[in-house]
Write a protein that holds these residues in place. Structure first.
Motif, PDB file in Angstrom:
ATOM      1  N   ALA A  57      -5.640   4.294  -7.329  1.00 47.10           N
ATOM      2  CA  ALA A  57      -6.924   4.367  -6.624  1.00 47.10           C
ATOM      3  C   ALA A  57      -7.720   3.072  -6.783  1.00 47.10           C
ATOM      4  CB  ALA A  57      -7.741   5.553  -7.139  1.00 47.10           C
ATOM      5  N   ARG A  58      -7.566   2.382  -7.898  1.00 43.64           N
ATOM      6  CA  ARG A  58      -8.288   1.124  -8.123  1.00 43.64           C
ATOM      7  C   ARG A  58      -7.780   0.010  -7.217  1.00 43.64           C
ATOM      8  NH1 ARG A  58     -11.241   0.254 -12.687  1.00 43.64           N
ATOM      9  NH2 ARG A  58     -10.538  -1.915 -12.755  1.00 43.64           N
TER      10      ARG A  58
ATOM     11  N   LEU B  84      -5.769   0.532  -4.156  1.00 36.50           N
ATOM     12  CA  LEU B  84      -5.629   0.862  -2.736  1.00 36.50           C
ATOM     13  C   LEU B  84      -6.894   0.497  -1.968  1.00 36.50           C
ATOM     14  CD1 LEU B  84      -3.887   4.350  -2.965  1.00 36.50           C
ATOM     15  CD2 LEU B  84      -3.022   2.399  -1.639  1.00 36.50           C
TER      16      LEU B  84
ATOM     17  N   ASN C 156       0.816  -1.211   0.000  1.00 38.08           N
ATOM     18  CA  ASN C 156       0.000   0.000   0.000  1.00 38.08           C
ATOM     19  C   ASN C 156       0.854   1.267   0.000  1.00 38.08           C
ATOM     20  OD1 ASN C 156      -2.481  -1.343  -0.044  1.00 38.08           O
ATOM     21  ND2 ASN C 156      -2.498  -1.573   2.180  1.00 38.08           N
TER      22      ASN C 156
ATOM     23  N   GLU D  19      -9.968   1.226   0.563  1.00 40.40           N
ATOM     24  CA  GLU D  19     -10.707   2.426   0.941  1.00 40.40           C
ATOM     25  C   GLU D  19     -10.534   2.668   2.432  1.00 40.40           C
ATOM     26  OE1 GLU D  19     -12.047   5.605   1.177  1.00 40.40           O
ATOM     27  OE2 GLU D  19     -12.597   4.926  -0.840  1.00 40.40           O
TER      28      GLU D  19
ATOM     29  N   HIS E 176     -12.122   8.000   0.266  1.00 44.83           N
ATOM     30  CA  HIS E 176     -10.866   8.604  -0.156  1.00 44.83           C
ATOM     31  C   HIS E 176     -10.462   8.255  -1.585  1.00 44.83           C
ATOM     32  CE1 HIS E 176      -9.676   8.856   4.378  1.00 44.83           C
ATOM     33  NE2 HIS E 176     -10.457   9.846   4.000  1.00 44.83           N
ATOM     34  N   ARG E 177     -10.750   7.061  -2.024  1.00 43.14           N
ATOM     35  CA  ARG E 177     -10.299   6.664  -3.360  1.00 43.14           C
ATOM     36  C   ARG E 177     -10.868   7.547  -4.481  1.00 43.14           C
ATOM     37  NH1 ARG E 177     -10.439   0.335  -4.395  1.00 43.14           N
ATOM     38  NH2 ARG E 177     -12.671   0.711  -4.156  1.00 43.14           N
TER      39      ARG E 177
ATOM     40  N   ILE F 127      -4.775   9.468   3.418  1.00 45.06           N
ATOM     41  CA  ILE F 127      -4.692   8.022   3.204  1.00 45.06           C
ATOM     42  C   ILE F 127      -3.443   7.453   3.865  1.00 45.06           C
ATOM     43  CG2 ILE F 127      -4.396   6.223   1.462  1.00 45.06           C
ATOM     44  CD1 ILE F 127      -6.141   7.864  -0.415  1.00 45.06           C
TER      45      ILE F 127
END
Length: 352
Positions: free
Chosen positions: A335-336, A338, A160, A340, A225-226, A273
């Motif tokens: 973002a896809r 990570l 991450n 949430e 957040h994403r 994040i």
């Protein structure tokens, strides 16, 4: 200035380790002392004797930024952290904008060493205020003992952390590359007066003062957040292509505004994040934040250089500017993948 930024980038991870080991209160004091070195500028006689003071400032900043991330985690609830990150970045932007506005008139009115001395005393005063009023976590001896080289490397290689760093690489490279080269591009290719071109690009940092606060509000209200990574990631290429492809001042202005809006919406999300990734405890918040920013900042060192090299080789700016325009899509890709970390997602998990 380049030397300050280089020292800052190289020392971010060591600064995160220092913050974790000393505790945030002591780490902020150490950073304040280092950043106050400019107060000694009148004692310097030439550039070589000035360099250690500038390097000291960069190292102090590299300790302060991760420590600030730890302080926000210590002081505020998860639902408040996005707002506080946004306020922190807005305050930094205000300070930078103020210094940019005052430095030239002050240097014209007095010797430049005196100006750097004044800024050094400003940092020293802030450190004294923190010494009197600030509070922060104490160093955790157990955490210090477990913060071995192996554990640090493991934290830096964590999936991450690498994904969030990847999200930062494209937007940072585009932002700094465009900030460095677009004024010259507008002047040479569009025949725009250099003063006008510079004024247009000055909108990018100035917008952060307002947009950061909006970003904090959206993070708190949305609770996810994403999307706050993915949406700016999609908007960046639109603004970037508009900023260099059209020789039309209103289109250029609108594109620069879109870039500024997207960047300052994106950056507080990254900080938030980093504080809430799975497995990131109180002692490792500073380290993870430092690692993410180190990789992102590395791209900012390379992007202006690559634009210059590519332009010399190809005889045109457009190819390298187009590549930089597409690079922020790294934020969409990250973002896809990570997890949430927003409070709405955590409530869903708790309810399930």
């Amino acid at each position: 200035m380049v030397l300050v930024f280089l020292a800052f980038t190289l020392c971010l991870i060591p600064g995160g380790i220092v913050s974790s080991r000393l505790g945030t209160r002591r780490a902020v004091i150490v950073s304040g002392v280092l950043m106050s070195a400019g107060a000694l500028t009148p004692l310097t006689t030439d550039i070589p004797t000035l360099l250690p003071l500038r390097i000291s400032f960069g190292i102090g900043g590299a300790i302060l930024l991760p420590s600030t991330a730890s302080l926000i985690v210590e002081w505020f609830r998860p639902t408040e952290r996005g707002v506080m990150n946004a306020m922190m970045l807005a305050a930094q932007g205000t300070g930078v904008a103020t210094a940019m506005f005052l430095s030239v008139p002050l240097a014209e009115a007095m010797e430049w060493r005196v100006v750097l001395m004044i800024y050094g005393f400003v940092a020293f005063t802030a450190m004294l205020v923190w010494l009197a009023l600030g509070r922060g976590g104490r160093a955790d001896p157990a955490a210090s003992q477990t913060m071995s080289a192996r554990s640090v490397l493991a934290a830096l290689r964590e999936r991450n952390t690498l994904l969030l760093s990847f999200a930062l690489v494209g937007p940072f490279a585009m932002f700094i590359g465009y900030s460095s080269w677009l004024p010259t591009y507008y002047n040479e290719v569009f025949d725009m007066p250099l003063q006008q071109a510079t004024a247009i690009l000055a909108l990018l940092p100035l917008m952060g003062i307002v947009v950061n606060l909006l970003s904090g509000f959206l993070l708190a209200r949305l609770g996810l957040h994403r999307p706050m990574l993915a949406v700016p990631g999609l908007l960046f290429p639109i603004g970037a292509f508009g900023a260099f492809y059209f020789n039309n001042t209103p289109v250029i202005l609108a594109s620069i505004v879109l870039l500024g809006f997207s960047f300052w919406l994106f950056l507080p999300t990254v900080f938030t994040i980093a504080m809430e990734l799975p497995g990131v405890d109180m002692e490792r918040v500073a380290l993870v934040t430092a690692a993410v920013l180190t990789i992102g900042n590395a791209s900012t060192v390379l992007s202006p250089f690559l634009v210059g090299v590519a332009t010399d080789a190809l005889g045109a700016y457009e190819p390298s500017l187009a590549v930089l325009a597409a690079m922020p899509l790294t934020a969409v890709i990250a973002a896809r993948s990570l997890p949430e970390t927003g409070h709405r997602a955590r409530r869903r998990v708790s309810a399930g």
